[in-house]
Motif scaffolding. Structure first.
Motif, mmCIF file in Angstrom:
data_model
loop_
_atom_site.group_PDB
_atom_site.id
_atom_site.type_symbol
_atom_site.label_atom_id
_atom_site.label_comp_id
_atom_site.label_asym_id
_atom_site.label_seq_id
_atom_site.Cartn_x
_atom_site.Cartn_y
_atom_site.Cartn_z
ATOM 1 N N GLY A 152 0.871 -1.104 0.044
ATOM 2 C CA GLY A 152 -0.178 -0.051 0.039
ATOM 3 C C GLY A 152 0.972 1.238 0.036
ATOM 4 O O GLY A 152 1.980 1.319 0.567
ATOM 5 N N HIS A 153 0.289 2.308 -0.886
ATOM 6 C CA HIS A 153 1.122 3.754 -0.625
ATOM 7 C C HIS A 153 -0.088 4.620 -0.920
ATOM 8 O O HIS A 153 -1.031 4.488 -1.577
ATOM 9 N N ALA A 154 0.137 5.558 -0.015
ATOM 10 C CA ALA A 154 -0.818 6.667 -0.001
ATOM 11 C C ALA A 154 -0.188 7.964 -0.261
ATOM 12 O O ALA A 154 1.059 8.369 0.279
ATOM 13 N N TRP A 155 -0.772 9.039 -0.990
ATOM 14 C CA TRP A 155 -0.581 10.168 -1.165
ATOM 15 C C TRP A 155 -1.292 11.114 -1.499
ATOM 16 O O TRP A 155 -2.583 11.075 -2.200
ATOM 17 N N LYS A 156 -1.415 12.224 -0.564
ATOM 18 C CA LYS A 156 -2.590 13.379 -0.504
ATOM 19 C C LYS A 156 -2.433 14.179 -1.678
ATOM 20 O O LYS A 156 -1.559 14.994 -1.710
ATOM 21 N N SER A 157 -3.337 13.961 -2.549
ATOM 22 C CA SER A 157 -3.449 14.765 -3.816
ATOM 23 C C SER A 157 -3.450 16.130 -3.405
ATOM 24 O O SER A 157 -4.291 16.685 -2.578
ATOM 25 N N SER A 169 -13.750 5.570 -3.304
ATOM 26 C CA SER A 169 -13.281 4.583 -4.108
ATOM 27 C C SER A 169 -11.742 4.485 -3.594
ATOM 28 O O SER A 169 -11.253 3.372 -3.775
ATOM 29 N N GLY A 170 -11.051 5.425 -3.015
ATOM 30 C CA GLY A 170 -9.687 5.381 -2.587
ATOM 31 C C GLY A 170 -8.747 5.456 -3.879
ATOM 32 O O GLY A 170 -7.810 4.995 -3.653
ATOM 33 N N VAL A 171 -9.247 6.045 -4.922
ATOM 34 C CA VAL A 171 -8.330 5.757 -6.077
ATOM 35 C C VAL A 171 -7.773 7.341 -6.381
ATOM 36 O O VAL A 171 -8.379 8.421 -6.228
ATOM 37 N N LEU A 172 -6.580 7.394 -6.613
ATOM 38 C CA LEU A 172 -5.663 8.598 -7.126
ATOM 39 C C LEU A 172 -6.297 9.170 -8.228
ATOM 40 O O LEU A 172 -6.512 8.507 -9.140
ATOM 41 N N PRO A 173 -6.168 10.585 -8.451
ATOM 42 C CA PRO A 173 -6.439 10.954 -9.779
ATOM 43 C C PRO A 173 -5.352 10.247 -10.949
ATOM 44 O O PRO A 173 -4.318 10.248 -10.219
ATOM 45 N N GLU A 174 -5.739 10.298 -12.034
ATOM 46 C CA GLU A 174 -4.726 9.519 -12.951
ATOM 47 C C GLU A 174 -3.529 10.423 -12.992
ATOM 48 O O GLU A 174 -2.515 9.689 -13.195
ATOM 49 N N SER A 175 -3.503 11.716 -13.040
ATOM 50 C CA SER A 175 -2.398 12.443 -13.399
ATOM 51 C C SER A 175 -1.200 12.177 -12.145
ATOM 52 O O SER A 175 0.058 11.873 -12.330
ATOM 53 N N THR A 176 -1.857 12.198 -11.108
ATOM 54 C CA THR A 176 -0.916 11.893 -9.787
ATOM 55 C C THR A 176 -0.689 10.479 -9.520
ATOM 56 O O THR A 176 0.455 10.006 -9.399
ATOM 57 N N ASP A 217 -5.704 7.654 -2.307
ATOM 58 C CA ASP A 217 -5.234 9.166 -2.207
ATOM 59 C C ASP A 217 -5.684 9.517 -0.687
ATOM 60 O O ASP A 217 -6.810 9.137 -0.124
ATOM 61 N N GLY A 218 -4.914 10.284 -0.037
ATOM 62 C CA GLY A 218 -5.102 10.476 1.433
ATOM 63 C C GLY A 218 -4.278 10.562 2.287
ATOM 64 O O GLY A 218 -3.012 10.124 1.775
ATOM 65 N N ALA A 219 -4.124 11.321 3.295
ATOM 66 C CA ALA A 219 -3.043 11.305 4.137
ATOM 67 C C ALA A 219 -2.607 9.860 4.577
ATOM 68 O O ALA A 219 -3.908 8.903 4.926
ATOM 69 N N ALA A 220 -1.304 9.443 4.869
ATOM 70 C CA ALA A 220 -1.171 8.134 5.039
ATOM 71 C C ALA A 220 -1.663 7.618 6.315
ATOM 72 O O ALA A 220 -2.122 6.501 6.597
ATOM 73 N N GLY A 221 -1.707 8.361 7.429
ATOM 74 C CA GLY A 221 -2.283 8.051 8.623
ATOM 75 C C GLY A 221 -3.380 7.677 9.087
ATOM 76 O O GLY A 221 -3.973 7.100 9.595
ATOM 77 N N GLU A 222 -4.434 8.186 7.901
ATOM 78 C CA GLU A 222 -5.861 7.926 7.726
ATOM 79 C C GLU A 222 -6.081 6.892 6.584
ATOM 80 O O GLU A 222 -6.694 5.899 6.701
ATOM 81 N N ALA A 223 -5.647 7.001 5.421
ATOM 82 C CA ALA A 223 -6.011 6.133 4.404
ATOM 83 C C ALA A 223 -5.485 4.760 4.374
ATOM 84 O O ALA A 223 -6.239 3.854 4.290
ATOM 85 N N LEU A 224 -4.340 4.649 4.835
ATOM 86 C CA LEU A 224 -3.674 3.187 4.934
ATOM 87 C C LEU A 224 -4.396 2.361 5.971
ATOM 88 O O LEU A 224 -4.359 1.085 5.628
ATOM 89 N N THR A 262 3.257 10.179 11.553
ATOM 90 C CA THR A 262 2.588 9.228 10.771
ATOM 91 C C THR A 262 2.351 7.699 11.125
ATOM 92 O O THR A 262 1.380 7.302 11.056
ATOM 93 N N ALA A 263 3.571 7.202 11.567
ATOM 94 C CA ALA A 263 3.428 5.840 12.211
ATOM 95 C C ALA A 263 2.560 5.575 13.284
ATOM 96 O O ALA A 263 1.610 4.733 13.554
ATOM 97 N N GLU A 264 2.461 6.703 14.253
ATOM 98 C CA GLU A 264 1.669 6.865 15.478
ATOM 99 C C GLU A 264 0.399 6.890 14.925
ATOM 100 O O GLU A 264 -0.495 6.019 15.599
ATOM 101 N N ALA A 265 -0.200 7.504 13.944
ATOM 102 C CA ALA A 265 -1.307 7.660 13.514
ATOM 103 C C ALA A 265 -1.931 6.430 12.802
ATOM 104 O O ALA A 265 -2.868 5.918 13.045
ATOM 105 N N ILE A 266 -0.935 5.730 12.252
ATOM 106 C CA ILE A 266 -1.353 4.534 11.677
ATOM 107 C C ILE A 266 -1.711 3.509 12.788
ATOM 108 O O ILE A 266 -2.733 2.715 12.723
ATOM 109 N N VAL A 267 -0.784 3.501 13.859
ATOM 110 C CA VAL A 267 -1.137 2.356 15.001
ATOM 111 C C VAL A 267 -2.116 2.817 15.540
ATOM 112 O O VAL A 267 -3.186 2.013 16.010
#
Length: 214
Positions: free
Chosen positions: A84-89, A107-114, A142-149, A179-184
């Motif tokens: 999994g990889h997340a990126w906030k567009s 849907s959790g899908v990134l915009p195509e350009s990004t 698509d989203g902040a890693a600590g929330e989306a992942l 980020t790691a703490e948010a994921i936990v």
């Protein structure tokens, strides 16, 4: 080599923060920390969380470590391996209508350009580990890693998330650690938190003498 800590599963809406003792452990422990939440379900799915950056050798090396460890666990347990990889567009997402934004969030899908840029970086990393030709399910969200992942882990659903945290001084260390703490904090499955080898920490490992020596 490894610290394992069990955390009582609770309703997350009544636990807005990671317990302070666990936060201290994640930040100061010189070895990987495995935070275990009881799930009661054997799903046999391992999710490796990566954040490719070809211009940052420390983070790039940590991504390698995450993939190696996640693949090892998947092989031993005959589990599915997911990446999994997340990126906030930015930019384009601000110009979308609120209806489009809500649809993308669901849907959790990134915009195509990004997506194309990050897919190429993820693909290069997987190719380096011999995983580009299959055998692994890749998720770009698509989203902040600590929330989306953590949400991705719930949709899979995963037994274990493997994530790295880059320890730095100053603000960079604070952001990476958060980020790691948010994921936990948001996870509904166990999380293995890895750090780069030789990472500076405020704790000096004690010398253990076997056989009752002083």
């Amino acid at each position: 080599d490894l610290v394992i800590v069990g955390v009582r599963q609770v309703k997350r809406w009544v636990m807005p923060e990671v317990p302070s003792g666990l936060v201290t452990l994640l930040r100061q422990c010189p070895v990987p920390v495995w935070v275990m939440y009881p799930t009661g379900v054997d799903r046999r799915r391992v999710l490796a969380l990566i954040d490719p950056d070809p211009h940052d050798p420390v983070r790039d090396g940590l991504n390698d470590l995450v993939l190696v460890q996640a693949r090892s666990f998947a092989d031993v347990e005959s589990a599915e391996l997911h990446v999994g990889h997340a990126w906030k567009s930015t930019g384009r997402s601000r110009r979308r209508s609120s209806r489009e934004a809500r649809s993308s969030d669901r849907s959790g899908v990134l915009p195509e350009s990004t997506r194309a840029v990050h897919a190429a970086q993820v693909g290069a990393l997987l190719d380096r580990h011999g995983l580009a030709d299959g055998g692994v399910a890749v998720h770009l969200v698509d989203g902040a890693a600590g929330e989306a992942l953590p949400k991705l882990a719930g949709r899979i659903p995963a037994d274990l998330m493997v994530v790295g945290t880059v320890a730095r001084t100053g603000l960079g260390r604070l952001v990476a650690g958060n980020t790691a703490e948010a994921i936990v904090r948001s996870a509904h499955c166990s999380v293995l938190v890895l750090k780069p080898e030789g990472v500076p920490v405020p704790v000096t490992p004690a010398v253990h003498s076997a056989g009752g020596g002083r």
